[in-house]
Design a protein around this motif. Structure first.
Motif, PDB file in Angstrom:
ATOM      1  N   UNK A 151      15.032  31.956  15.347  1.00  0.00           N
ATOM      2  CA  UNK A 151      16.430  32.311  15.177  1.00  0.00           C
ATOM      3  C   UNK A 151      16.711  33.612  15.912  1.00  0.00           C
ATOM      4  N   UNK A 152      17.766  33.642  16.719  1.00  0.00           N
ATOM      5  CA  UNK A 152      18.035  34.838  17.514  1.00  0.00           C
ATOM      6  C   UNK A 152      18.894  35.839  16.744  1.00  0.00           C
ATOM      7  N   UNK A 153      19.300  36.919  17.407  1.00  0.00           N
ATOM      8  CA  UNK A 153      20.021  38.015  16.747  1.00  0.00           C
ATOM      9  C   UNK A 153      21.397  37.608  16.239  1.00  0.00           C
ATOM     10  N   UNK A 154      21.942  36.517  16.742  1.00  0.00           N
ATOM     11  CA  UNK A 154      23.255  36.048  16.296  1.00  0.00           C
ATOM     12  C   UNK A 154      23.151  34.866  15.344  1.00  0.00           C
ATOM     13  N   UNK A 155      21.933  34.548  14.920  1.00  0.00           N
ATOM     14  CA  UNK A 155      21.748  33.473  13.957  1.00  0.00           C
ATOM     15  C   UNK A 155      21.663  32.083  14.549  1.00  0.00           C
ATOM     16  N   UNK A 156      21.561  31.984  15.876  1.00  0.00           N
ATOM     17  CA  UNK A 156      21.436  30.676  16.510  1.00  0.00           C
ATOM     18  C   UNK A 156      19.982  30.201  16.471  1.00  0.00           C
ATOM     19  N   UNK A 157      19.783  28.934  16.195  1.00  0.00           N
ATOM     20  CA  UNK A 157      18.445  28.362  16.306  1.00  0.00           C
ATOM     21  C   UNK A 157      18.135  28.133  17.787  1.00  0.00           C
ATOM     22  N   UNK A 158      16.976  28.589  18.202  1.00  0.00           N
ATOM     23  CA  UNK A 158      16.561  28.473  19.600  1.00  0.00           C
ATOM     24  C   UNK A 158      15.313  27.598  19.664  1.00  0.00           C
ATOM     25  N   UNK A 159      15.335  26.603  20.532  1.00  0.00           N
ATOM     26  CA  UNK A 159      14.182  25.725  20.724  1.00  0.00           C
ATOM     27  C   UNK A 159      13.729  25.850  22.177  1.00  0.00           C
ATOM     28  N   UNK A 160      12.549  26.382  22.370  1.00  0.00           N
ATOM     29  CA  UNK A 160      11.995  26.567  23.713  1.00  0.00           C
ATOM     30  C   UNK A 160      10.845  25.596  23.954  1.00  0.00           C
ATOM     31  N   UNK A 161      10.922  24.883  25.050  1.00  0.00           N
ATOM     32  CA  UNK A 161       9.824  24.021  25.465  1.00  0.00           C
ATOM     33  C   UNK A 161       9.121  24.575  26.699  1.00  0.00           C
ATOM     34  N   UNK A 162       9.845  25.401  27.457  1.00  0.00           N
ATOM     35  CA  UNK A 162       9.303  25.944  28.703  1.00  0.00           C
ATOM     36  C   UNK A 162       9.958  27.289  28.971  1.00  0.00           C
ATOM     37  N   UNK A 163       9.261  28.139  29.707  1.00  0.00           N
ATOM     38  CA  UNK A 163       9.809  29.451  30.076  1.00  0.00           C
ATOM     39  C   UNK A 163       9.290  29.825  31.465  1.00  0.00           C
ATOM     40  N   UNK A 164       9.332  28.826  32.353  1.00  0.00           N
ATOM     41  CA  UNK A 164       8.925  29.046  33.747  1.00  0.00           C
ATOM     42  C   UNK A 164      10.038  29.702  34.564  1.00  0.00           C
ATOM     43  N   UNK A 165      11.288  29.303  34.302  1.00  0.00           N
ATOM     44  CA  UNK A 165      12.421  29.834  35.056  1.00  0.00           C
ATOM     45  C   UNK A 165      13.333  30.585  34.076  1.00  0.00           C
ATOM     46  N   UNK A 166      13.149  31.887  34.043  1.00  0.00           N
ATOM     47  CA  UNK A 166      13.849  32.726  33.071  1.00  0.00           C
ATOM     48  C   UNK A 166      14.909  33.568  33.771  1.00  0.00           C
ATOM     49  N   UNK A 167      16.093  33.606  33.181  1.00  0.00           N
ATOM     50  CA  UNK A 167      17.166  34.479  33.656  1.00  0.00           C
ATOM     51  C   UNK A 167      17.516  35.450  32.542  1.00  0.00           C
ATOM     52  N   UNK A 168      17.587  36.728  32.865  1.00  0.00           N
ATOM     53  CA  UNK A 168      17.982  37.745  31.888  1.00  0.00           C
ATOM     54  C   UNK A 168      19.284  38.372  32.344  1.00  0.00           C
ATOM     55  N   UNK A 169      20.266  38.424  31.435  1.00  0.00           N
ATOM     56  CA  UNK A 169      21.566  38.966  31.792  1.00  0.00           C
ATOM     57  C   UNK A 169      21.720  40.425  31.371  1.00  0.00           C
ATOM     58  N   UNK A 170      20.598  41.084  31.203  1.00  0.00           N
ATOM     59  CA  UNK A 170      20.585  42.513  30.874  1.00  0.00           C
ATOM     60  C   UNK A 170      19.316  43.088  31.482  1.00  0.00           C
ATOM     61  N   UNK A 171      19.478  44.146  32.295  1.00  0.00           N
ATOM     62  CA  UNK A 171      18.342  44.703  33.013  1.00  0.00           C
ATOM     63  C   UNK A 171      17.212  45.169  32.118  1.00  0.00           C
ATOM     64  N   UNK A 172      17.556  45.772  30.978  1.00  0.00           N
ATOM     65  CA  UNK A 172      16.537  46.245  30.043  1.00  0.00           C
ATOM     66  C   UNK A 172      15.680  45.090  29.543  1.00  0.00           C
ATOM     67  N   UNK A 173      16.340  43.974  29.202  1.00  0.00           N
ATOM     68  CA  UNK A 173      15.602  42.822  28.687  1.00  0.00           C
ATOM     69  C   UNK A 173      14.796  42.155  29.802  1.00  0.00           C
ATOM     70  N   UNK A 174      15.329  42.217  31.031  1.00  0.00           N
ATOM     71  CA  UNK A 174      14.582  41.698  32.179  1.00  0.00           C
ATOM     72  C   UNK A 174      13.289  42.490  32.351  1.00  0.00           C
ATOM     73  N   UNK A 175      13.392  43.818  32.206  1.00  0.00           N
ATOM     74  CA  UNK A 175      12.201  44.652  32.330  1.00  0.00           C
ATOM     75  C   UNK A 175      11.195  44.332  31.227  1.00  0.00           C
ATOM     76  N   UNK A 176      11.679  44.111  30.008  1.00  0.00           N
ATOM     77  CA  UNK A 176      10.777  43.785  28.912  1.00  0.00           C
ATOM     78  C   UNK A 176      10.047  42.470  29.184  1.00  0.00           C
ATOM     79  N   UNK A 177      10.765  41.484  29.723  1.00  0.00           N
ATOM     80  CA  UNK A 177      10.128  40.208  30.075  1.00  0.00           C
ATOM     81  C   UNK A 177       9.045  40.421  31.129  1.00  0.00           C
ATOM     82  N   UNK A 178       9.303  41.275  32.109  1.00  0.00           N
ATOM     83  CA  UNK A 178       8.298  41.579  33.128  1.00  0.00           C
ATOM     84  C   UNK A 178       7.118  42.339  32.524  1.00  0.00           C
TER      85      UNK A 178
END
Length: 322
Positions: A44-71
């Motif tokens: 569950x994400x910060x807004x209460x949405x259920x998130x289902x991930x099967x893959x994370x090969x192609x990731x887009x981050x719409x915030x530079x800080x979060x992009x850096x954390x992913x890296x």
């Protein structure tokens, strides 16, 4: 990579992500297609949405800080926003697309990337509004909120579990936690001074409390942030309110163009004769905080932010903490 995903999916079923839950077993009458795939990661994400991930090969981050954390977690990016370069100085390869700005990300350009995971900020209205469109396009996405180090650490842990890089969680997370713990231990018995944290921009200034990362650090270090007493300053800081508070320290962060923000501070406050009479100004304790440590999320440099403020609040600690 497919084999790694299978391994990660099995491991994560036993040790769930912070704030995540395993997919519930199907009811006897439930349709099979309604069940998440066996290797999926569900949370569950910060807004209460259920998130289902099967893959994370192609990731887009719409915030530079979060992009850096992913890296920092060992991930790779398919796309991110302009602030990743202009504010964080990330060196993006030619294969990483810039898909607009934090406040105006391009949905069309995001969709063109065919991402399997999009990372968004829960605090940016324009990004929150993308939820329905991304859901309709069946693109997995999650909203995050990072106001304090604990939030960053939780995000990094989750990302490192996805990438399988526990070593990077240790290096960029737990090692920083130990540094912060050492600073807090050194300041534990100190008598905290009064402080006023002001965030200035080109047309105004507001006092900030612990909804701001610098405010959280001041609180953790035992400072008495006067914004908690003078709630009216949270909307607009006046010279009269600052005189009434007369803090031991004044800390200033800037939002947007720093020159314009400081020009507003000069015109509105420093040119007032009463400014020079403030305790913080007379004692040389009016401090402009560096953006990279106190406005942008410092991520793996969060420990430096604690050291920076601790040495100002308690000069006797200088040289004892690092």
């Amino acid at each position: 990579m497919r084999r790694m995903k299978k391994i990660l999916g099995t491991a994560l079923a036993a040790v769930l992500l912070a704030g995540c839950t395993a997919a519930p077993p199907a009811d006897s009458g439930a349709a099979a297609e309604a069940e998440p795939p066996p290797a999926a990661i569900v949370f569950t994400d910060a807004l209460g949405h259920e998130v289902i991930l099967e893959s994370w090969d192609r990731v887009a981050s719409l915030y530079g800080s979060f992009a850096e954390t992913w890296l920092l977690a060992g991930g790779t990016l398919a796309g991110t926003t302009e602030d990743a370069v202009s504010e964080r100085g990330l060196e993006l390869g030619e294969d990483v697309a810039v898909v607009g700005t934090v406040k105006e990300p391009s949905l069309e350009e995001v969709l063109a990337l065919a991402p399997d995971f999009v990372i968004l900020s829960a605090d940016v209205t324009s990004q929150v509004k993308l939820h329905d469109a991304l859901a309709a396009a069946e693109i997995p996405h999650a909203y995050y909120r990072v106001d304090a180090f604990a939030d960053y650490l939780s995000m990094l842990e989750q990302f490192c579990r996805l990438t399988g890089r526990e070593d990077l969680y240790e290096e960029n997370g737990l090692a920083v936690q130990r540094q912060i713990d050492a600073v807090l231990a050194a300041a534990e018995d100190k008598t905290g001074p009064t402080a006023l944290l002001i965030r200035a921009y080109s047309t105004g200034a507001k006092a900030k409390g612990d909804d701001n990362l610098a405010g959280v650090i001041l609180r953790d270090l035992g400072a008495d942030n006067l914004a908690d007493r003078y709630e009216s300053m949270l909307e607009d800081v006046s010279m009269e309110a600052v005189i009434a508070a007369d803090p031991d320290f004044i800390f200033i962060t800037t939002m947007g163009a720093e020159d314009s923000a400081l020009a507003f501070m000069t015109e509105t406050f420093e040119n007032n004769p009463a400014w020079a009479g403030l305790s913080a100004v007379r004692s040389g304790r009016c401090v402009l905080l560096p953006k990279e440590l106190f406005h942008y999320k410092p991520n793996r440099r969060w420990g430096e932010s604690y050291v920076y403020l601790a040495e100002i609040l308690y000069p006797e600690l200088a040289g004892q903490i690092q």
